[in-house]
Write an enzyme that holds these catalytic residues in place. Structure first.
Site, PDB file in Angstrom:
ATOM      1  N   LYS A  78       0.869  -1.177   0.000  1.00 52.13           N
ATOM      2  CA  LYS A  78       0.000   0.000   0.000  1.00 52.13           C
ATOM      3  C   LYS A  78       0.909   1.231   0.000  1.00 52.13           C
ATOM      4  O   LYS A  78       1.346   1.688   1.050  1.00 52.13           O
ATOM      5  CB  LYS A  78      -0.925  -0.014   1.220  1.00 52.13           C
ATOM      6  N   GLU A  83       7.631   1.640  12.186  1.00 50.05           N
ATOM      7  CA  GLU A  83       8.736   2.602  12.093  1.00 50.05           C
ATOM      8  C   GLU A  83       8.072   3.967  12.055  1.00 50.05           C
ATOM      9  O   GLU A  83       7.539   4.392  11.029  1.00 50.05           O
ATOM     10  CB  GLU A  83       9.569   2.313  10.845  1.00 50.05           C
ATOM     11  N   CYS A 100      12.328  10.727   8.896  1.00 48.80           N
ATOM     12  CA  CYS A 100      12.177  10.454  10.324  1.00 48.80           C
ATOM     13  C   CYS A 100      13.518  10.487  11.039  1.00 48.80           C
ATOM     14  O   CYS A 100      13.560  10.640  12.268  1.00 48.80           O
ATOM     15  CB  CYS A 100      11.479   9.114  10.537  1.00 48.80           C
ATOM     16  N   GLU A 125       8.120  16.918  15.436  1.00 51.43           N
ATOM     17  CA  GLU A 125       8.977  16.558  14.319  1.00 51.43           C
ATOM     18  C   GLU A 125       8.801  17.602  13.216  1.00 51.43           C
ATOM     19  O   GLU A 125       7.688  17.851  12.758  1.00 51.43           O
ATOM     20  CB  GLU A 125       8.602  15.163  13.815  1.00 51.43           C
TER      21      GLU A 125
END
Length: 473
Positions: A171, A247, A281, A375
């Site tokens: 996906k 993750e 990330c 973030e």
């Protein structure tokens, strides 16, 4: 030549609906892609379930050969993939070429690992029976990948899944499905049997994924994305007690001690901050610098960041491409504006330029500013001074995330001492890049579960079966 349909049971299929994929630098529509729904997802799961037993029974050497052919096919079409990544994601071509190489490494690494899935034979403590363990594929897997590394994040998942003998449903992210679809064609050309790999591009991921997670035939979920979405998926996966790999987000500190080589630290900072435009990330998020060198480091970093050239990724002179979309630009701009409103000073950048956000350096950012807590996912570097190791560790660990930390020091003893106390799954010592197919990638706390890559990566796709063999006379 890039496919634009769903890939189900070895065939490309269209859907009633389609959605556009656009170039973030120009807004141009690159392609209209099939928009899969829950019914398509169930058809793909049917195909994966039907193919599971035969693929699991395929000798490891044959699975390895398929992955190696896929590696070679990807490398031979490397420039085509690089241009496609740049067009749909925006990063400069040089970075896209590097991603192609990184993605190919996972196919090669797990081709090699597929023949090394081992078990154990040992004598029970009482000596009256034997303990035998075997590692077997977990079964059909749903692999959900992000937009920032649209090729490498797929190969990092599908490589170990296929090597372990699992079938897969891919996906890809709505913003960047084309790289995934072209990879699926490469896998099919390499000899992956029908039903072993299926692809489901969609602009409606929530109902599609929810329907798959509710089906007891699915046995594994691997997700790369935000912590917020990861929490929702973990809740949905709990119903069938799925194996999960997560993750998730990060808030990476970049620690610079006064005894560090400042030239190397600035070079590492630029790499750790600007790779993928900061949309990673593992991008450095908070620059924590020991007080005696904090001002000099910030000044040097600002001078370097001012020279970074903005432009479309297809321009060979471009060093920093556009952010993925307007929503992300607004978010980055909002974090900078909030920091400035709290008293931060802008040493470089600080204002959006069309679809681009320039490399930016901030100093004097107070602890309560959002940019310290969230973030960033953009090319913004807030620099904060600290006094001593304990203060550095307190600042670095003051986050619910624990993915990666970058650490610059001239002392090996300090590097080891500080690394042991850092709350993170990975530490880069005197280097601004940690990712490698041969290394275990992953975090702790709210940065995720499990590891991708390395010897550990294939373990996410196998279960241990124990046999107790009676040897009594």
């Amino acid at each position: 030549m890039t496919p634009t349909g769903c890939f189900i049971g070895g065939e490309w299929r269209d859907t009633d609906r389609r959605f556009p994929v656009t170039d973030p630098a120009t807004g141009q529509t690159l392609a209209e892609v099939a928009d899969a729904g829950p019914a398509d997802a169930l058809a793909a799961l049917d195909a994966a379930v039907a193919a599971q037993d035969a693929w699991a029974a395929t000798p490891p050497r044959e699975r390895a050969a398929v992955l190696r052919r896929a590696h070679d096919g990807l490398v031979s079409r490397g420039e085509e993939f690089a241009l496609l990544i740049t067009r749909e994601m925006g990063k400069p071509l040089a970075e896209s070429r590097a991603e192609v190489g990184y993605a190919a490494d996972f196919l090669q690494w797990f081709a090699e690992e597929s023949v090394r899935i081992s078990g154990e034979y040992r004598v029970s403590p009482g000596g009256d029976f034997r303990i035998v363990t075997a590692r077997q594929p977990v079964g059909p897997c749903l692999l959900v990948s992000p937009w920032n590394f649209p090729l490498a994040m797929i190969t990092r998942k599908v490589g170990p899944a296929l090597a372990a003998g699992c079938t897969a449903l891919l996906k890809p992210a709505e913003d960047t499905p084309l790289s995934c679809l072209l990879l699926v064609q490469v896998l099919a050309d390499a000899g992956v049997p029908a039903g072993v790999v299926n692809a489901l591009p969609t602009s409606r991921p929530a109902p599609l994924v929810e329907r798959l997670l509710a089906d007891p035939r699915l046995r594994k979920l691997s997700f790369t994305g935000s912590t917020e979405v990861g929490r929702l998926l973990l809740a949905q996966a709990s119903g069938n007690v799925l194996r999960t790999s997560m993750e998730l987000g990060g808030n990476a500190p970049f620690l610079v001690f006064a005894d560090a080589d400042l030239n190397a630290a600035v070079d590492g900072a630029v790499l750790a901050k600007l790779r993928n435009g900061g949309q990673s990330c593992v991008a450095a998020n908070r620059f924590l610098v020991e007080e005696p060198v904090a001002e000099e480091f910030a000044g040097r970093l600002a001078e370097r960041m001012k020279r970074v050239r903005l432009g479309p990724g297809t321009d060979p002179a471009s060093e920093l491409g556009p952010l993925i979309n307007a929503r992300q630009r607004r978010r980055v701009a909002g974090l900078v504006d909030d920091a400035v409103a709290h008293g931060a000073r802008v040493l470089a950048g600080g204002h959006a330029e069309g679809p681009f956000y320039p490399a930016t350096v901030l100093t004097g950012v107070p602890a309560e500013a959002r940019i310290h807590q969230e973030e960033i996912f953009g090319p913004v570097a807030p620099v904060t001074p600290f006094a001593g190791e304990d203060a550095a560790l307190a600042l670095a660990n003051a986050t619910p995330y624990g993915l990666v930390v970058y650490l610059y020091t001239g002392s090996l003893a300090r590097a080891l001492r500080v690394s042991e106390r850092l709350e993170a799954g990975m530490v880069g010592v005197n280097r601004g890049l940690v990712s490698n197919a041969a290394a275990p990638f992953g975090g702790i706390k709210q940065s995720g579960l499990g590891r991708e890559g390395g010897f550990e990566g294939i373990g996410e796709y196998v279960s241990t079966k124990y046999l107790a063999l009676d040897t009594a006379p």
